[in-house]
Design a protein around this motif. Structure first.
Motif, PDB file in Angstrom:
ATOM      1  N   PRO A  93       0.745  -1.329   0.544  1.00 14.62           N
ATOM      2  CA  PRO A  93      -0.189  -0.015   0.385  1.00 14.62           C
ATOM      3  C   PRO A  93       0.759   0.839   0.161  1.00 14.62           C
ATOM      4  O   PRO A  93       0.287   2.482  -0.140  1.00 14.62           O
ATOM      5  N   ALA A  94       1.939   1.194   0.466  1.00 18.35           N
ATOM      6  CA  ALA A  94       3.366   2.628   0.336  1.00 18.35           C
ATOM      7  C   ALA A  94       3.286   3.252  -1.178  1.00 18.35           C
ATOM      8  O   ALA A  94       3.254   4.013  -1.496  1.00 18.35           O
ATOM      9  N   LEU A  95       2.690   2.234  -1.313  1.00 15.43           N
ATOM     10  CA  LEU A  95       3.137   2.320  -3.433  1.00 15.43           C
ATOM     11  C   LEU A  95       1.964   4.170  -3.699  1.00 15.43           C
ATOM     12  O   LEU A  95       2.301   4.457  -4.537  1.00 15.43           O
ATOM     13  N   THR A  96       0.493   3.753  -2.587  1.00 15.62           N
ATOM     14  CA  THR A  96       0.109   4.447  -2.898  1.00 15.62           C
ATOM     15  C   THR A  96      -0.379   5.895  -2.120  1.00 15.62           C
ATOM     16  O   THR A  96      -1.211   6.635  -2.367  1.00 15.62           O
ATOM     17  N   MET A  97       0.636   5.450  -1.216  1.00 16.43           N
ATOM     18  CA  MET A  97       0.971   6.937  -0.312  1.00 16.43           C
ATOM     19  C   MET A  97       0.904   8.225  -0.945  1.00 16.43           C
ATOM     20  O   MET A  97       1.617   8.358  -1.661  1.00 16.43           O
ATOM     21  N   ARG A  98       0.587   9.300   0.110  1.00 21.66           N
ATOM     22  CA  ARG A  98       0.468  10.592  -0.038  1.00 21.66           C
ATOM     23  C   ARG A  98       0.546  11.074   1.151  1.00 21.66           C
ATOM     24  O   ARG A  98      -0.377  10.730   1.892  1.00 21.66           O
ATOM     25  N   THR A  99       1.011  12.345   0.357  1.00 29.58           N
ATOM     26  CA  THR A  99       1.482  12.792   1.804  1.00 29.58           C
ATOM     27  C   THR A  99       1.035  14.189   2.502  1.00 29.58           C
ATOM     28  O   THR A  99       1.070  14.912   1.127  1.00 29.58           O
ATOM     29  N   TRP A 100       0.849  15.015   3.037  1.00 30.13           N
ATOM     30  CA  TRP A 100       0.468  16.006   3.218  1.00 30.13           C
ATOM     31  C   TRP A 100       0.905  16.687   4.663  1.00 30.13           C
ATOM     32  O   TRP A 100      -0.387  15.953   6.003  1.00 30.13           O
ATOM     33  N   PRO A 101       0.938  17.674   5.225  1.00 26.32           N
ATOM     34  CA  PRO A 101       1.545  18.242   6.811  1.00 26.32           C
ATOM     35  C   PRO A 101       0.159  18.006   6.985  1.00 26.32           C
ATOM     36  O   PRO A 101      -0.470  18.451   6.632  1.00 26.32           O
ATOM     37  N   GLN A 102      -0.025  17.765   8.721  1.00 28.61           N
ATOM     38  CA  GLN A 102      -1.604  17.583   9.451  1.00 28.61           C
ATOM     39  C   GLN A 102      -1.400  18.945   9.325  1.00 28.61           C
ATOM     40  O   GLN A 102      -1.171  20.414   9.503  1.00 28.61           O
TER      41      GLN A 102
END
Length: 714
Positions: free
Chosen positions: A370-379
Motif C-alpha cells: 500500500p505504500a506505493l499509493t501513499m500520499r503525504t500532506w502535513p497535518q
C-alpha cells in the motif's frame, strides 16, 4: 570495549547506593532546572530556500503588522440567529488590545449571517509568542461566549497550543511491568528496567525543556522523544538484567554478574544506541528546522537512557541481590531439559531456509505494497479529532464559507519588480484559473512597495488539487516578483522538499550504520543483510500506515473519523527512528550468534543457540515496545497517532517475521560466508574487542568474579 565496560560495571556494582543516589540527585536537579529555566516547545514553520519562504520574508519586510503568525476566531450562533455587529466590534476591540497583535478584523460574515471569521495577525512569529498567547485570545473573546455564542479558534496559534494526556503512556508502562513479571517470574527483576528507564527518561525530557530555552523545539518533539526513549530505555535495561540473571545462575556473585553483564550486554547496548543516534543524525539532512529538533530531542533522551542502562542498572542489580532470580524446585532442575522452543524453531527454519526466507519476504512485501499509493500532506485542522477546537473551527469555516476558506493562499507582490498598475490585471488572471473561488482586493504596504492578495480555493488544504493549483499559479500566472505563501503553500513546499530529502537521509543513515556494524561484527554480509531487512520493516510500516489512515482501514478505532493523507512529517521521521530501533534487535541477536560462532565455528548451531538465548528477551522487549507505542495512539494529535501506529507495527513485524524467520533463514543459507571479511579490510578497520574469550566475556577478571553457590536454574 568489553574490558572498559567490565570496569564500569564493576565500579557501579561495588558502589550501588552511591550510583543510585547520584542518578536520583541528577533527576531532581534536572526536573528543578526544567521547571524554573526550561523553555516551551514551539513550532518553526520556516522553509528556507522555497517560494513560500520568499513570500513570507517579503511580508516581514514590507508588512510588519502582517509578518508574524496568525489566528482566526470563528464566532457562530448555534441557534442560527444573526450575529450582532456591535458584539463583533467589541470582540475585535478586545483582540486588538492583545499583546503582540498587529491587526485584528474586520469580521467576515457568512451569507446567512450566523457565523463570522475574525482574522488576527501577530507581529512576531509563532516561536516568539507569549507562553499564555492562547489564554489571552480566549480572554479577549469572552464577550462572545458570555452571549451564548460558540467560539472556536483556527490558525497557527491554537494549532501550536497542544495539551497532552499521558494516560496512554502510563497504561503502557503498567502493561510493560506485567510483561516483565511474566518474563522474569520476579517482581524485583521486572521493576529494575522500568525504574532505570523512567529515571533516564525524566532526565532526558528535562534536557529537552532546557534546550527549548535556547532554541526552537517542535511541539510534538518531546512526545516523540518520550515514545522512543521509554521503549529503548526498557529494552536496554532488560537486556542487561537478562545477562545479569544468567551470570547469577552460573554461580557468580551479584557484583561479578553485574560487571560481566555490563561487559557483554553493555557492548550490544552501546552499539545499538549508537545506531539509533546515527539514524537520528540523518534528520539533520532533512533541510527543516522541525526535523532537526526531533533529532536533538530524541537523541538527548536515547543517550540518557543508554547511559542509565550501563551504569544505573548494574547498581540496581547489585542492590537486588539474589532476589532478582526466579527460583524453581531442585528436583525440577535435575530432570533432562528439552531444548528451548526457540531453538527447536530455529532448527526447523534451518531445514528449509530458502522456503522460510521467501515466505517472510512475501509477507513483508505484501504489507508494504500500500505504500506505493501513499500520499503525504502535513497535518492540518481537518485531520484533527472533533474535540479539538481547530477541527471544530475547520468544520464551521468549511460549512459556512467553503472548504478552501480555512487556509487561503497569500500572494505577496514586490512592487519594486512588478508595476502597481498591473496588480488589478494579475488579480483577474488569478480569478480566471479553474479552482479559484475568490480573490480579495489588493492591500498595499504602508510604503506602497508591496501588495498582498488573498486567494481562496474551492478545495480543502489537504485536497491534492490544492497543491496542483499552487504549482499552476506559480508556473503559469505569477510574474517574477510575486510569490505565493500562506499555510497551504508552505505545506506544498514542505511536501516537495521532504520527498527530495528522504533519499538523502536514507543514504546517510544506511551508510553510517553499515560502517558501524562492519566494525562491530567483522563481516561484510551481515551488515548488508541487516540494512536490507530493516528497510523491509520500514516499508511494511509505511504500508500499514497508508492502509489505516489514507485508505481508512480501521482508522475510526483510533479516533480518526475520515481517511486522511499520511502526514508529511511522518515518513522521514519514522525511517530515522525505525531503522535505529530495528537495528537494536539485530544487534542483540547477532551479538549472541557471533559469540557462539567464535566459540564453536559452527554456522548452523551458532544461529540456533543465539536465537534460543535471545528470543525470549527480544520477544519481551518487543511486546513492551509495542505496548508503549500503542499507548501513544490514544494521543489526540494525529501525527503522534501515526507515529505510534508506525512504530508499533514495525517493532511487531521486526521481532516476529524478521528476527524469528527472515534473519535465521538467511544466515543459515549463507553459512560461513556470513562472517567473511577481506584481510585488507580487517586490518583497516578498528578492532573494538581484541581480547575475547570464547563466550564473549572479557578476558580480564577482577576480584569480584568469585563464584558462589549456583542458583537453581530456570
Amino acid at each position: 570495549m568489553n574490558r572498559t565496560l567490565h570496569r564500569i560495571g564493576a565500579i557501579c556494582a561495588a558502589r550501588p547506593w552511591l550510583t543510585l543516589s547520584a542518578w536520583v540527585a541528577t533527576l531532581v536537579l534536572a526536573l528543578g532546572l526544567a521547571a524554573t529555566v526550561g523553555g516551551t516547545p514551539r513550532d518553526d514553520y520556516d522553509v528556507p530556500g522555497t517560494s513560500s519562504q520568499a513570500g513570507t520574508d517579503l511580508l516581514r519586510e514590507r508588512f510588519p503588522a502582517l509578518s508574524g503568525t496568525e489566528a482566526r476566531v470563528v464566532v457562530h450562533d448555534p441557534d442560527g440567529g444573526q450575529l450582532d455587529p456591535a458584539l463583533l466590534d467589541r470582540v475585535i476591540g478586545e483582540l486588538r488590545g492583545v499583546n503582540q497583535v498587529g491587526v485584528a478584523g474586520p469580521a467576515q460574515p457568512s451569507t446567512d449571517g450566523d457565523t463570522a471569521i475574525i482574522d488576527v495577525r501577530y507581529t512576531v512569529p509563532v516561536t516568539d509568542l507569549d507562553d499564555d498567547a492562547m489564554d489571552q485570545l480566549r480572554a479577549a473573546t469572552g464577550p462572545a461566549r458570555d452571549a451564548g455564542l460558540q467560539v472556536e479558534y483556527a490558525g497557527q496559534v491554537p494549532e501550536g497550543d497542544k495539551s497532552t494526556s499521558h494516560t496512554g503512556e502510563l497504561i503502557g508502562v503498567l502493561v510493560a511491568l506485567v510483561i516483565l513479571i511474566i518474563a522474569f517470574g520476579s517482581v524485583v527483576a521486572a521493576g529494575l528496567p522500568i525504574i532505570a528507564a523512567l529515571i533516564g527518561l525524566g532526565i532526558g525530557s528535562s534536557g529537552i525543556l532546557l534546550l527549548a530555552a535556547l532554541t526552537d523545539i517542535g511541539t510534538t518533539a518531546p512526545q516523540a522523544a518520550a515514545m522512543v526513549g521509554l521503549g529503548v530505555g526498557i529494552d536496554y535495561a532488560l537486556l542487561l538484567v537478562t545477562r545479569h540473571v544468567e551470570g547469577l545462575r552460573a554461580g557468580l556473585t551479584p557484583r561479578a554478574a553485574a560487571a560481566r553483564a555490563t561487559a557483554t550486554a553493555g557492548r550490544s547496548i552501546l552499539v545499538a544506541g549508537a545506531v539509533v543516534l546515527l539514524s537520528l543524525f540523518g534528520l539533520l539532512f532533512s533541510g527543516l528546522a522541525a526535523y532537526r529538533t526531533y533529532g536533538y530531542a530524541t537523541a538527548i533522551v536515547v543517550a540518557t537512557v543508554m547511559l542509565a542502562a550501563i551504569t544505573l542498572v548494574p547498581a540496581l542489580c547489585t542492590i537486588a541481590g539474589r532476589r532478582i532470580v526466579r527460583r524453581r524446585r531442585i528436583e525440577d532442575t535435575a530432570e533432562p531439559q528439552r531444548p528451548p522452543m526457540t531453538a527447536r524453531w530455529a532448527a526447523r527454519v534451518g531445514r528449509r531456509p530458502a522456503g522460510w526466507a521467501l515466505l517472510a519476504l512475501a509477507v513483508l512485501l505484501l504489507l508494504g505494497a500500500p505504500a506505493l499509493t501513499m500520499r503525504t500532506w502535513p497535518q492540518d485542522a481537518g485531520s484533527q479529532p472533533t474535540e479539538n477546537t481547530v477541527r471544530r473551527a475547520y468544520d464551521l469555516i468549511a460549512a459556512e464559507f467553503g472548504p478552501g476558506a480555512y487556509a487561503p493562499l497569500v500572494v505577496a507582490v514586490d512592487l519594486t519588480e512588478v508595476s502597481q498598475d498591473s496588480v488589478p490585471a494579475l488579480r483577474d488572471q488569478i480569478s480566471a484559473v479553474p479552482g479559484v473561488a475568490t480573490v480579495s482586493e489588493a492591500l498595499l504596504s504602508p510604503d506602497a512597495t508591496a501588495a498582498v492578495l488573498s486567494v481562496q480555493l474551492e478545495y480543502s488544504p489537504q485536497d491534492a488539487r490544492s497543491g496542483e493549483l499552487v504549482d499552476q499559479l506559480r508556473a503559469d500566472v505569477l510574474p517574477a516578483g510575486a510569490e505565493i505563501t500562506g499555510v497551504t503553500a508552505v505545506f506544498v513546499d514542505i511536501a516537495d522538499l521532504l520527498a527530495e530529502r528522504l533519499w538523502l537521509v536514507v543514504g546517510v543513515v544506511v551508510g553510517l550504520s553499515l560502517i558501524l556494524l562492519t566494525v562491530m561484527f567483522r563481516s561484510v554480509l551481515v551488515p548488508i543483510k541487516a540494512a536490507l531487512v530493516n528497510l523491509l520493516s520500514v516499508a511494511a510500516a509505511y504500508g500499514v500506515l497508508t492502509a489505516v489512515f489514507q485508505w481508512g482501514w480501521g482508522s475510526q478505532l483510533l479516533g480518526v473519523d475520515h481517511p486522511v493523507p499520511v502526514s508529511t512529517w511522518v515518513p522521514l521521521l519514522l525511517f530515522a527512528v525505525l531503522f535505529g530501533l530495528s537495528m537494536d534487535y539485530e544487534v542483540f541477536l547477532l551479538s549472541r550468534v557471533r559469540e557462539e560462532w567464535l566459540a564453536t565455528g559452527d554456522p548452523f548451531q551458532s544461529v540456533v543457540r543465539g536465537l534460543a538465548a535471545t528470543a525470549r528477551t527480544i520477544t519481551a522487549a518487543a511486546l513492551i515496545m509495542v505496548v508503549v507505542f500503542a499507548g501513544f495512539m490514544t494521543n489526540a494529535d494525529i501525527v503522534t497517532k501515526m507515529i505510534g501506529v508506525g512504530l508499533a507495527t514495525a517493532v511487531a513485524l521486526d521481532a516476529t517475521i524478521v528476527r524469528l524467520v527472515l534473519v535465521p533463514a538467511t544466515m543459515m543459507l549463507f553459512g560461513r560466508a556470513n562472517w567473511w571479511l577481506p584481510g585488507w579490510l580487517d586490518r583497516l578497520l578498528p578492532n573494538l574487542d581484541r581480547r575475547r574469550a570464547p563466550s564473549g566475556a572479557p578476558v580480564d577478571k577482577d576480584e569480584t568474579d568469585r563464584p558462589m553457590e549456583p542458583v537453581s536454574a530456570g
